[in-house]
Design a protein around this motif. Structure first.
Motif, short mmCIF file in Angstrom:
data_model
loop_
_atom_site.label_atom_id
_atom_site.label_comp_id
_atom_site.label_asym_id
_atom_site.label_seq_id
_atom_site.Cartn_x
_atom_site.Cartn_y
_atom_site.Cartn_z
N ASP A 102 0.88 -1.25 0.17
CA ASP A 102 0.05 -0.22 0.26
C ASP A 102 0.95 1.00 -0.11
N ALA A 103 0.61 2.08 -0.62
CA ALA A 103 1.88 3.53 -1.00
C ALA A 103 0.59 4.88 0.12
N HIS A 104 -0.10 4.06 0.95
CA HIS A 104 -0.74 5.26 1.33
C HIS A 104 -1.16 5.51 3.23
N VAL A 105 -0.65 4.73 4.16
CA VAL A 105 -0.98 4.46 5.69
C VAL A 105 0.16 3.57 6.15
N LEU A 106 0.25 3.99 7.10
CA LEU A 106 0.93 4.06 7.88
C LEU A 106 -0.17 3.22 9.52
N ILE A 107 0.40 2.25 10.20
CA ILE A 107 -0.16 1.54 11.31
C ILE A 107 1.04 1.43 11.67
N GLN A 108 0.77 2.02 13.08
CA GLN A 108 1.75 2.29 14.36
C GLN A 108 1.67 2.33 16.09
N TYR A 109 1.64 1.69 16.51
CA TYR A 109 1.47 1.61 17.99
C TYR A 109 3.17 1.09 18.60
N PRO A 110 2.97 1.44 19.72
CA PRO A 110 4.53 1.88 20.27
C PRO A 110 5.17 -0.01 20.81
N SER A 111 6.12 0.02 20.00
CA SER A 111 6.72 -1.30 20.08
C SER A 111 8.44 -1.11 20.76
N GLU A 112 8.74 -1.79 22.15
CA GLU A 112 10.10 -2.13 21.73
C GLU A 112 10.57 -3.04 21.73
N PHE A 113 11.83 -3.07 20.62
CA PHE A 113 12.41 -4.09 20.38
C PHE A 113 14.14 -3.98 21.66
N CYS A 114 14.22 -4.82 22.00
CA CYS A 114 15.52 -4.68 23.05
C CYS A 114 16.57 -5.69 23.47
N TYR A 115 17.30 -5.98 24.32
CA TYR A 115 18.35 -6.75 24.71
C TYR A 115 18.04 -7.48 25.79
N PHE A 116 17.95 -8.43 25.84
CA PHE A 116 17.49 -9.31 27.19
C PHE A 116 18.97 -10.32 27.98
N VAL A 117 18.66 -10.38 29.55
CA VAL A 117 19.97 -11.09 30.11
C VAL A 117 18.72 -11.08 31.22
N ARG A 118 20.07 -12.16 31.78
CA ARG A 118 18.88 -13.64 32.78
C ARG A 118 19.01 -12.42 33.96
N GLN A 119 17.70 -12.75 34.37
CA GLN A 119 17.41 -11.50 35.89
C GLN A 119 18.43 -12.09 36.83
N GLY A 120 19.04 -11.06 37.77
CA GLY A 120 20.60 -10.70 37.75
C GLY A 120 21.65 -10.58 37.67
N ASN A 121 21.58 -10.06 36.33
CA ASN A 121 23.09 -10.35 35.71
C ASN A 121 22.89 -8.96 35.77
N ASP A 122 23.31 -7.77 36.43
CA ASP A 122 23.19 -6.55 36.41
C ASP A 122 23.99 -6.18 35.39
N ALA A 123 25.48 -6.84 35.72
CA ALA A 123 26.67 -5.90 35.10
C ALA A 123 26.22 -5.98 33.70
N LEU A 124 26.55 -7.16 33.25
CA LEU A 124 26.31 -7.35 31.48
C LEU A 124 25.31 -6.16 31.08
N ALA A 125 23.85 -5.99 31.93
CA ALA A 125 22.50 -6.01 31.08
C ALA A 125 22.98 -3.71 31.75
N ASN A 126 23.99 -3.27 32.63
CA ASN A 126 24.27 -2.42 32.97
C ASN A 126 25.22 -1.43 31.41
N ASP A 127 26.45 -2.73 31.39
CA ASP A 127 26.87 -1.93 29.68
C ASP A 127 26.92 -1.79 28.70
N ILE A 128 25.82 -2.95 28.49
CA ILE A 128 25.07 -3.12 27.66
C ILE A 128 24.26 -1.93 27.04
N LEU A 129 23.58 -1.21 28.53
CA LEU A 129 23.02 0.23 28.29
C LEU A 129 23.52 1.17 28.30
N ASN A 130 24.99 0.98 28.91
CA ASN A 130 25.65 2.83 29.17
C ASN A 130 26.26 2.29 27.25
N GLY A 131 27.01 1.06 27.46
CA GLY A 131 27.17 1.26 25.80
C GLY A 131 26.49 1.61 24.77
#
Length: 298
Positions: free
Chosen positions: A199-228
């Protein structure tokens, strides 16, 4: 002869020593799903972790092809997987530790309808939700998108086969099949023998976040990915990589020139940073079911 053998041994020792010295003694291995590849999310993860050279991060593939649900389980159980990539739904965020940074800038929540070529102008005069709702929209029955579209009152035909949805569209059993901006051109290429067009006319938009995940408690890796990721955004490296992979498709699909239907996303994590417009290509609007915005006159 003995002197030559002695020199050869010394050369081998020196080479082995040099090889050992190039391998960090305390390398932190981060295993990602699937096989070795150079796609956007692996390149981006490599970029984010490169801001911490003192930690000697080393990315390695899991080297197995498993269902995504199983991969998430293995990560949670610390059984060989350290990081996953996926949509930040409420259910997923409750089970795994999300790195809340929309890596695709919300592109996965920007949907363009595929239509039958006989109905190429189906959306040319669709300007309200009242006009949109009666149309038959095809979706795979297990996709989270099905829940989103039904929540917004759209007339969803849930198919049990992904390929079957294209055949349903070609046979005009559904009116349209929305695909994300990220994948729609590839989808058309895969089905170029069918009577299906974008289609050349419309766009259907809804908020959707694609992101990285780590296991619960793996704060060091999560923080480094986010800060990076934040540092890459600030110094321009994030946008450079994003545009390398998606700049062309953003232009070719003309998303800035389309009439936008903003839908609500009931399964969006409450932690998704929708309040930070700088992280999104088109800042998402929440709780705006049926709000239609015309980006630019056609």
């Amino acid at each position: 002869k003995g002197c030559g053998l002695h020199l050869l041994r010394r050369f081998i020792v020196v080479c082995l020593f040099a090889m050992v010295c190039r391998i960090p003694a305390h390398a932190q291995v981060v295993v990602y799903p699937g096989f070795e590849r150079e796609d956007y999310h692996i390149r981006l993860l490599t970029q984010a972790l490169s801001y911490f050279p003192e930690k000697h991060y080393e990315l390695r593939p899991f080297n197995a092809d498993l269902p995504k649900v199983r991969e998430f389980e293995l990560m949670a159980e610390n059984k060989g997987l350290d990081v996953m990539i996926g949509t930040a739904t409420r259910e997923r965020v409750s089970r795994y530790q999300a790195v809340h940074f929309p890596t695709l800038k919300g592109l996965n929540g920007l949907r363009i309808p595929l239509v039958h070529k006989d109905n190429a102008d189906l959306f040319a005069t669709i300007t309200t939700m009242a006009q949109l709702r009666p149309l038959l929209v095809g979706q795979f029955h297990l996709w989270s998108d099905t829940k989103i579209l039904k929540h917004n009152g759209l007339n969803v035909v849930a198919g049990t086969s992904y390929e079957g949805l294209y055949h349903m569209l070609e046979k005009k059993r559904i009116d349209y099949f929305p695909r994300s901006v990220v994948e729609i051109e590839w989808n058309l290429q895969q089905h170029n023998m069918m009577d299906i067009v974008m289609d050349a006319h419309v766009l259907i938009q809804y908020p959707s976040e694609f992101c990285y995940f780590v296991r619960q408690g793996n704060d060091a890796l999560a923080n480094d990915i986010l800060n990076g990721l934040e540092r890459a955004r600030q110094d321009g490296n994030f946008d450079k990589l994003f545009n390398e992979f998606y700049g062309r498709v953003i232009q070719s699909t003309r998303i800035a020139h389309r009439r936008v239907f903003h839908l609500d996303n009931p399964i969006l994590s409450e932690h998704t940073p929708v309040h930070r417009p700088e992280l999104w290509l088109n800042p998402p609007k929440t709780s705006t079911v049926g709000l239609v915005h015309k980006n630019r006159p056609e």
